[in-house]
Design an enzyme around this catalytic site. Structure first.
Site, PDB file in Angstrom:
ATOM      1  N   ASN A  21      64.645  39.535  55.279  1.00 23.62           N
ATOM      2  CA  ASN A  21      65.003  38.260  55.911  1.00 23.62           C
ATOM      3  C   ASN A  21      65.728  37.282  54.978  1.00 23.62           C
ATOM      4  O   ASN A  21      66.533  36.490  55.426  1.00 23.62           O
ATOM      5  CB  ASN A  21      63.787  37.602  56.561  1.00 23.62           C
ATOM      6  CG  ASN A  21      62.636  37.425  55.600  1.00 23.62           C
ATOM      7  OD1 ASN A  21      62.632  37.989  54.502  1.00 23.62           O
ATOM      8  ND2 ASN A  21      61.662  36.648  55.998  1.00 23.62           N
ATOM      9  N   GLU A  59      53.468  39.033  48.763  1.00 23.55           N
ATOM     10  CA  GLU A  59      53.866  38.010  49.752  1.00 23.55           C
ATOM     11  C   GLU A  59      54.043  38.736  51.071  1.00 23.55           C
ATOM     12  O   GLU A  59      55.037  39.427  51.283  1.00 23.55           O
ATOM     13  CB  GLU A  59      55.193  37.356  49.328  1.00 23.55           C
ATOM     14  CG  GLU A  59      55.100  36.516  48.079  1.00 23.55           C
ATOM     15  CD  GLU A  59      54.241  35.280  48.247  1.00 23.55           C
ATOM     16  OE1 GLU A  59      53.847  34.953  49.390  1.00 23.55           O
ATOM     17  OE2 GLU A  59      53.934  34.649  47.227  1.00 23.55           O
ATOM     18  N   CYS A  86      58.333  34.722  57.439  1.00 21.25           N
ATOM     19  CA  CYS A  86      56.927  35.119  57.312  1.00 21.25           C
ATOM     20  C   CYS A  86      55.959  33.979  57.572  1.00 21.25           C
ATOM     21  O   CYS A  86      54.874  34.183  58.090  1.00 21.25           O
ATOM     22  CB  CYS A  86      56.694  35.667  55.917  1.00 21.25           C
ATOM     23  SG  CYS A  86      57.281  34.525  54.666  1.00 21.25           S
ATOM     24  N   GLU A 115      54.226  32.486  44.586  1.00 18.38           N
ATOM     25  CA  GLU A 115      55.585  32.405  44.071  1.00 18.38           C
ATOM     26  C   GLU A 115      55.936  30.930  43.898  1.00 18.38           C
ATOM     27  O   GLU A 115      55.230  30.048  44.404  1.00 18.38           O
ATOM     28  CB  GLU A 115      56.568  33.088  45.038  1.00 18.38           C
ATOM     29  CG  GLU A 115      56.298  34.574  45.116  1.00 18.38           C
ATOM     30  CD  GLU A 115      57.448  35.408  45.634  1.00 18.38           C
ATOM     31  OE1 GLU A 115      57.841  35.193  46.792  1.00 18.38           O
ATOM     32  OE2 GLU A 115      57.935  36.281  44.890  1.00 18.38           O
TER      33      GLU A 115
HETATM   34  P1  NAD Z   1      58.357  46.180  55.025  1.00 16.85           P
HETATM   35  O1  NAD Z   1      56.944  46.052  54.631  1.00 16.85           O
HETATM   36  O2  NAD Z   1      58.735  47.187  56.017  1.00 16.85           O
HETATM   37  O3  NAD Z   1      59.252  46.488  53.734  1.00 16.85           O
HETATM   38  C1  NAD Z   1      59.264  45.637  52.609  1.00 16.85           C
HETATM   39  C2  NAD Z   1      59.848  46.386  51.427  1.00 16.85           C
HETATM   40  O4  NAD Z   1      58.920  47.371  50.986  1.00 16.85           O
HETATM   41  C3  NAD Z   1      61.151  47.130  51.715  1.00 16.85           C
HETATM   42  O5  NAD Z   1      62.015  46.971  50.615  1.00 16.85           O
HETATM   43  C4  NAD Z   1      60.691  48.581  51.834  1.00 16.85           C
HETATM   44  O6  NAD Z   1      61.681  49.514  51.506  1.00 16.85           O
HETATM   45  C5  NAD Z   1      59.567  48.616  50.824  1.00 16.85           C
HETATM   46  N1  NAD Z   1      58.558  49.663  51.030  1.00 16.85           N
HETATM   47  C6  NAD Z   1      58.158  50.222  52.185  1.00 16.85           C
HETATM   48  N2  NAD Z   1      57.198  51.136  51.953  1.00 16.85           N
HETATM   49  C7  NAD Z   1      56.972  51.147  50.623  1.00 16.85           C
HETATM   50  C8  NAD Z   1      56.094  51.869  49.773  1.00 16.85           C
HETATM   51  N3  NAD Z   1      55.232  52.768  50.249  1.00 16.85           N
HETATM   52  N4  NAD Z   1      56.130  51.616  48.444  1.00 16.85           N
HETATM   53  C9  NAD Z   1      56.979  50.695  47.938  1.00 16.85           C
HETATM   54  N5  NAD Z   1      57.832  49.987  48.695  1.00 16.85           N
HETATM   55  C10 NAD Z   1      57.838  50.208  50.028  1.00 16.85           C
HETATM   56  O7  NAD Z   1      58.791  44.718  55.459  1.00 16.85           O
HETATM   57  P2  NAD Z   1      60.150  44.240  56.153  1.00 16.85           P
HETATM   58  O8  NAD Z   1      60.149  44.787  57.548  1.00 16.85           O
HETATM   59  O9  NAD Z   1      61.299  44.517  55.263  1.00 16.85           O
HETATM   60  O10 NAD Z   1      59.948  42.674  56.173  1.00 16.85           O
HETATM   61  C11 NAD Z   1      59.220  42.004  57.145  1.00 16.85           C
HETATM   62  C12 NAD Z   1      57.821  41.681  56.659  1.00 16.85           C
HETATM   63  O11 NAD Z   1      57.868  40.962  55.420  1.00 16.85           O
HETATM   64  C13 NAD Z   1      57.059  40.787  57.615  1.00 16.85           C
HETATM   65  O12 NAD Z   1      55.720  41.202  57.732  1.00 16.85           O
HETATM   66  C14 NAD Z   1      57.119  39.435  56.941  1.00 16.85           C
HETATM   67  O13 NAD Z   1      56.104  38.556  57.319  1.00 16.85           O
HETATM   68  C15 NAD Z   1      57.066  39.796  55.503  1.00 16.85           C
HETATM   69  N6  NAD Z   1      57.620  38.727  54.683  1.00 16.85           N
HETATM   70  C16 NAD Z   1      56.791  37.989  53.888  1.00 16.85           C
HETATM   71  C17 NAD Z   1      57.284  36.953  53.132  1.00 16.85           C
HETATM   72  C18 NAD Z   1      56.405  36.120  52.236  1.00 16.85           C
HETATM   73  O14 NAD Z   1      56.902  35.503  51.328  1.00 16.85           O
HETATM   74  N7  NAD Z   1      55.113  36.068  52.463  1.00 16.85           N
HETATM   75  C19 NAD Z   1      58.645  36.655  53.161  1.00 16.85           C
HETATM   76  C20 NAD Z   1      59.473  37.433  53.985  1.00 16.85           C
HETATM   77  C21 NAD Z   1      58.945  38.454  54.732  1.00 16.85           C
END
Ligand code: NAD
Length: 485
Positions: A154, A251, A285, A459
């Site tokens: 995002n 996060e 998020c 963060e």
């Molecule tokens: P996701 O969990 O699908 O992926 C996040 C990242 O993790 C990607 O780069 C992905 O390739 C990697 N990943 C996936 N499986 C992994 C593994 N087994 N080992 C290591 N890395 C792995 O999330 P998304 O769909 O990209 O993003 C949306 C999510 O992120 C939502 O739940 C949102 O709330 C959260 N988010 C949180 C924050 C925050 O600061 N709290 C900010 C933005 C988004």
């Protein structure tokens, strides 16, 4: 002809672009049209090795520089990012589909803020002197070593900077893996850091899916993992990091409550609910997606909300007049449309939106459901799209209990003109990043992060320094050593 969004190569390692087309191709799809605008290749084991070994090696000399020298490089990078804000914002819009109206003020600019803020702090990272009679203890704040950053899709520029800036300020090196959905912007962050004088190997970017992330997290040379992503991914990454006793920052997702009391200013409360649900088409998020509205203000609130939501301008995100963009991908659009169907099936009242927009790209209309109850799927699960659930409540005590009845704990907001109530309520909400008469402000000066399943660590702010450094304590004896034998 090559699209301007196509990067020079897929990875940035040891101060230069590196390509290895034997990796799995990752198409970059522009969400506003569905067309493929670029291709990158997932890191092969050889690329992962190159990135980790180069970052491990480069870190030692980087940590030996003075904090002021490191900070100067970060602040120079911040200046370059600001000078190129327009170009970087256009790229961010291609990467994510978010409207230029937003990316011009929220992405490279907030990345630059992080580089400037942590650049400014870098020279002041000192320890303590602890007197012990004629002996003393001193402490040293040291780098952790090699840090891995893994991003969500995002905020690709912001996430690359929010992790990179404090890591580098503390003397760490970083290997950053952006989300496979938005692989473009982090490469620019790496390029700019090196242009600003960062030594080769200090900040590297490699592409790939979860598999590449997994390879980084489990490597024994890695000292810390900072992930932005969903709760299920967070659990996997946290467990893998624990195996190697690595530091973590998580996060993760949320389903945050936004509580609007009868005495709130209606326009401000509606503005807060819009910012907390429809910014970045709801792909934030910390969004306040459970909007609890006290019964006395409900109809007035819903009427103004529907009116103002109707003014959203859907269209070409590169046109600055557009105020609402598409979902990042077709997959995310289908997930969101699935939740909207669930909301309808489970009996929520559709106030506005509720459909895929009739235009190219992955647009979903900004959607408001009223009469939502706590057990409905749309009130329990993170949707990560423009779907607001409005729930009714009567009393303060009741709304606090219902707001906390979730596994998540990222954010929470309260709108009221009664300030003692505002602080009393916020004090009882289980959330890490809270707002009073506002929603979704995230300045670099303020700690950001969640409690419960929404994450570990913080963060931004001085808190981030604690999560990218460790303290060594040294006892210094001035006299003789006494021993039992
Ligand atoms: P996701 O969990 O699908 O992926 C996040 C990242 O993790 C990607 O780069 C992905 O390739 C990697 N990943 C996936 N499986 C992994 C593994 N087994 N080992 C290591 N890395 C792995 O999330 P998304 O769909 O990209 O993003 C949306 C999510 O992120 C939502 O739940 C949102 O709330 C959260 N988010 C949180 C924050 C925050 O600061 N709290 C900010 C933005 C988004």
């Amino acid at each position: 002809m090559t699209h301007p969004a196509q990067p020079k190569a897929s990875h940035f390692i040891n101060g230069e672009y590196v390509e290895d087309t034997s990796g799995t191709p990752i198409p970059v799809i522009y969400a506003a049209t569905g067309e493929q605008i670029a291709t990158v290749y997932a890191a092969t084991p050889a690329i992962v090795e190159q990135a980790l070994s180069t970052a491990k090696e480069a870190q030692k000399a980087w940590a030996k520089m003075t904090g002021t020298e490191r900070g100067r490089i970060l602040r120079r990078a911040a200046d370059i990012m600001r000078e190129r804000n327009h170009e970087l914002s256009v790229l961010e819009t291609y990467d994510t589909g978010k409207p230029l109206q937003e990316t011009l003020v929220a992405d490279a600019t907030s990345g630059a803020d992080a580089l400037e803020y942590f650049g400014g702090l870098a020279g002041s990272l000192t320890g303590e002197h602890i007197p012990m009679g004629e002996d003393w203890v001193y402490t040293v704040r040291e780098a952790l070593g090699l840090c891995v950053g893994i991003g969500a899709w995002n905020y690709p520029t912001q996430i690359a900077c929010w992790k990179g800036a404090p890591a580098l300020a503390c003397g760490n090196s970083m290997v950053f893996k952006p989300s496979e959905t938005t692989p473009l912007c982090a490469l620019k962050v790496a390029e700019i850091l090196h242009e600003a004088g960062a030594p080769a190997g200090i900040y590297n970017v490699i592409q790939g899916m979860g598999e590449v992330g997994g390879a980084l997290v489990t490597d024994p040379r890695v000292d810390k993992v900072s992930l932005t992503g969903s709760v299920p991914t967070g659990k996997k990454v946290y467990a893998a990091a624990a195996e190697g006793m690595k530091h973590v920052t998580m996060e993760l997702g949320g389903k945050s409550p936004l509580i609007i009391f009868d005495d709130a200013d209606v326009e401000n409360a509606v503005g807060g609910a819009i910012n907390g649900n429809f910014y970045s088409s709801g792909q934030v998020c910390s969004n306040g997606t459970r909007v609890f509205v006290q019964k006395g203000i409900k109809e007035k609130f819903l009427a103004r909300l529907a009116e103002r939501t109707g003014a959203a301008v859907l269209g070409d995100p590169q046109d600055e007049a557009t105020s609402f963009g598409p979902m990042v991908s077709e997959n995310q659009m289908n997930i969101v449309l699935g939740y909207i169907e669930k909301g309808k099936e489970e009996g929520a009242r559709l106030v506005c939106g509720g459909n895929r927009a009739d235009m190219p790209g992955f647009f979903v209309e900004p959607t408001v459901f009223a009469d939502v109850t706590d057990g409905m799927t749309i009130a329990r699960e993170e949707i990560f799209g423009p779907v607001m659930s409005v729930l009714d409540f009567d009393t303060e005590e009741e709304v606090i209990a219902r707001a906390n009845d979730t596994e998540f704990g990222l954010s929470a907001g309260v709108f009221t003109n009664d300030f003692s109530r505002a602080h009393r309520v916020i004090g009882q909400l289980e959330a890490g990043s809270c707002f009073i008469n506002s929603y979704n402000d995230a300045p670099v000066e303020a700690p950001f992060g969640g409690v419960k399943a929404s994450g570990v660590g913080r963060e931004n702010s001085k808190e981030a320094i604690k999560h990218f450094s460790q303290v060594k304590s040294v006892y210094v004896r001035m006299g003789d050593v006494e021993a039992a034998f």
